[in-house]
Design an enzyme around this catalytic site. Structure first.
Site, mmCIF file in Angstrom:
data_model
loop_
_atom_site.group_PDB
_atom_site.id
_atom_site.type_symbol
_atom_site.label_atom_id
_atom_site.label_comp_id
_atom_site.label_asym_id
_atom_site.label_seq_id
_atom_site.Cartn_x
_atom_site.Cartn_y
_atom_site.Cartn_z
ATOM 1 N N ASP A 1 11.796 -1.489 14.037
ATOM 2 C CA ASP A 1 10.894 -2.597 14.356
ATOM 3 C C ASP A 1 9.819 -2.034 15.292
ATOM 4 O OD1 ASP A 1 9.617 -4.795 15.386
ATOM 5 O OD2 ASP A 1 11.460 -5.955 15.677
ATOM 6 N N LEU A 2 8.567 -2.169 14.908
ATOM 7 C CA LEU A 2 7.479 -1.571 15.695
ATOM 8 C C LEU A 2 7.413 -2.124 17.116
ATOM 9 C CD1 LEU A 2 4.752 -1.581 12.912
ATOM 10 C CD2 LEU A 2 5.890 0.441 13.867
ATOM 11 N N SER B 1 -8.805 -2.343 8.962
ATOM 12 C CA SER B 1 -9.102 -3.206 7.817
ATOM 13 C C SER B 1 -10.561 -3.652 7.814
ATOM 14 C CB SER B 1 -8.208 -4.450 7.883
ATOM 15 O OG SER B 1 -8.630 -5.420 6.951
ATOM 16 N N ASN B 2 -11.039 -3.959 6.633
ATOM 17 C CA ASN B 2 -12.393 -4.531 6.512
ATOM 18 C C ASN B 2 -12.486 -5.870 7.250
ATOM 19 O OD1 ASN B 2 -12.446 -6.932 4.319
ATOM 20 N ND2 ASN B 2 -10.862 -5.472 3.732
ATOM 21 N N LEU C 1 0.840 -1.208 0.000
ATOM 22 C CA LEU C 1 0.000 0.000 0.000
ATOM 23 C C LEU C 1 0.874 1.256 0.000
ATOM 24 C CD1 LEU C 1 -3.084 0.488 2.375
ATOM 25 C CD2 LEU C 1 -1.925 2.303 1.175
ATOM 26 N N GLY D 1 3.155 -3.067 10.208
ATOM 27 C CA GLY D 1 2.656 -4.284 10.847
ATOM 28 C C GLY D 1 2.362 -5.349 9.816
ATOM 29 N N ILE D 2 1.782 -6.434 10.300
ATOM 30 C CA ILE D 2 1.434 -7.559 9.415
ATOM 31 C C ILE D 2 0.116 -7.205 8.726
ATOM 32 C CG2 ILE D 2 0.830 -10.015 9.389
ATOM 33 C CD1 ILE D 2 3.742 -9.548 10.134
ATOM 34 N N TYR E 1 -5.538 -11.606 12.231
ATOM 35 C CA TYR E 1 -5.236 -10.290 11.647
ATOM 36 C C TYR E 1 -6.388 -9.309 11.920
ATOM 37 C CZ TYR E 1 -4.974 -6.828 7.879
ATOM 38 O OH TYR E 1 -4.982 -5.659 7.161
HETATM 39 C C1 15L Z 1 -6.475 -6.346 3.931
HETATM 40 O O1 15L Z 1 -6.645 -5.892 5.062
HETATM 41 C C2 15L Z 1 -5.131 -6.754 3.466
HETATM 42 O O2 15L Z 1 -4.105 -5.952 4.015
HETATM 43 C C3 15L Z 1 -5.013 -6.785 1.954
HETATM 44 O O3 15L Z 1 -3.843 -7.508 1.608
HETATM 45 C C4 15L Z 1 -6.249 -7.417 1.314
HETATM 46 O O4 15L Z 1 -6.346 -8.763 1.682
HETATM 47 C C5 15L Z 1 -7.482 -6.673 1.765
HETATM 48 O O5 15L Z 1 -7.560 -6.625 3.171
HETATM 49 C C6 15L Z 1 -8.779 -7.277 1.223
HETATM 50 O O6 15L Z 1 -9.628 -7.630 2.017
HETATM 51 O O7 15L Z 1 -8.891 -7.358 0.008
#
Ligand code: 15L
Length: 270
Positions: free
Chosen positions: A51-52, A111-112, A16, A73-74, A136
């Protein structure tokens, strides 16, 4: 509003960040990038390897920055132990350091996958109860909760941006609804740092796509209007994904897509 003096972008070597970091440069007089990996060509930006999970390192990283875009982060599923270091301890370190260095506004890349188990036939807003689909997703849920605590306790402002799928183009049928154009991410960041009032809102990071799962009306005060739509790529998406998944296939059933169906990763030695 005036430009930031120094904007910190964590996770600068990630996918990103590579899509947006050049365009983020206009938000600030200088940019500080950080990662544990090599970010490649970064032009005039400063790079700090950090490193966080290293609390002292994060403290020094944040010092002197008046805005933070926390992409580090991951960014997908992994073992709990790996996620713990960067996405849980790392978030604590960023927020803790921000308190010691003037409370720069933070754009937290959530994230979604915090709400991955909602159905693709549901329309949810910022107040939807969390339904994470992975460790995650749980870690992003933690990040949102931590940010909210720092807001209520100390007045630290953050944007909790539940990013859909920020790639140069939408890769599959699900991303016709979840796609966030990199340019729309940049215009959102602009509003987050330049809006007179931010608070600590949840914002869905999604472009002006035709399929709509997420309601951003609670943050209309920010004045963010995404300018792009996945519709321009519909023909390509269909050509690359000719099979229509069945309605019970997680890819088509849940907002989090394949994350909802993936097994938890085998942990290492605890
Ligand atoms: C995310 O949070 C991930 O970082 C990205 O790699 C995609 O997997 C995205 O969601 C997604 O849901 O498409």
């Amino acid at each position: 509003m005036a430009k930031l003096e120094r904007l910190l972008v964590t996770g600068a070597a990630g996918g990103l960040a590579r899509l947006v970091r050049d365009n983020l440069a206009k938000l600030a007089h200088s940019i500080r990038l950080s990662d544990i990996a090599d970010p490649g060509e970064i032009g005039a930006a400063e790079f700090v390897e950090c490193d966080l999970a290293d609390r002292a390192g994060v403290e020094a990283l944040v010092k002197g920055c008046d805005g933070i875009i926390h992409l580090g982060g991951i960014s997908k599923e992994n073992t709990f132990e790996t996620i713990l270091q960067s996405n849980i301890i790392g978030v604590r370190n960023i927020y803790d350091a921000a308190q010691n260095h003037g409370q720069p506004r933070i754009l937290f890349a959530s994230s979604n996958h915090v709400v991955g188990f909602y159905g693709q036939d549901e329309y949810i807003g910022a107040d939807a109860a969390h339904q994470p689909d992975s460790w995650y997703g749980v870690s992003k849920s933690f990040g949102e909760a931590a940010a909210l605590m720092y807001w209520r306790k100390f007045g630290q402002e953050s944007a909790l941006v539940r990013i859909g799928s920020c790639f140069d183009v939408p890769a599959d049928r699900r991303m016709q609804a979840t796609w966030l154009a990199p340019e729309d991410f940049v215009s959102l960041a602009e509003r987050v740092f330049y809006a007179p009032r931010l608070g600590c809102p949840v914002i869905y990071g999604v472009s002006d796509n035709e399929a709509v799962w997420w309601d951003n009306s609670a943050t209309s005060y920010l004045g963010w209007k995404p300018q792009h739509s996945s519709a321009q790529f519909d023909a390509d998406v269909v050509a690359r994904n000719p099979d229509i998944p069945g309605k019970d296939d997680p890819v088509a059933k849940y907002q989090g897509g394949v994350f909802t169906d993936a097994p938890l990763w085998e942990s290492g030695a605890d």
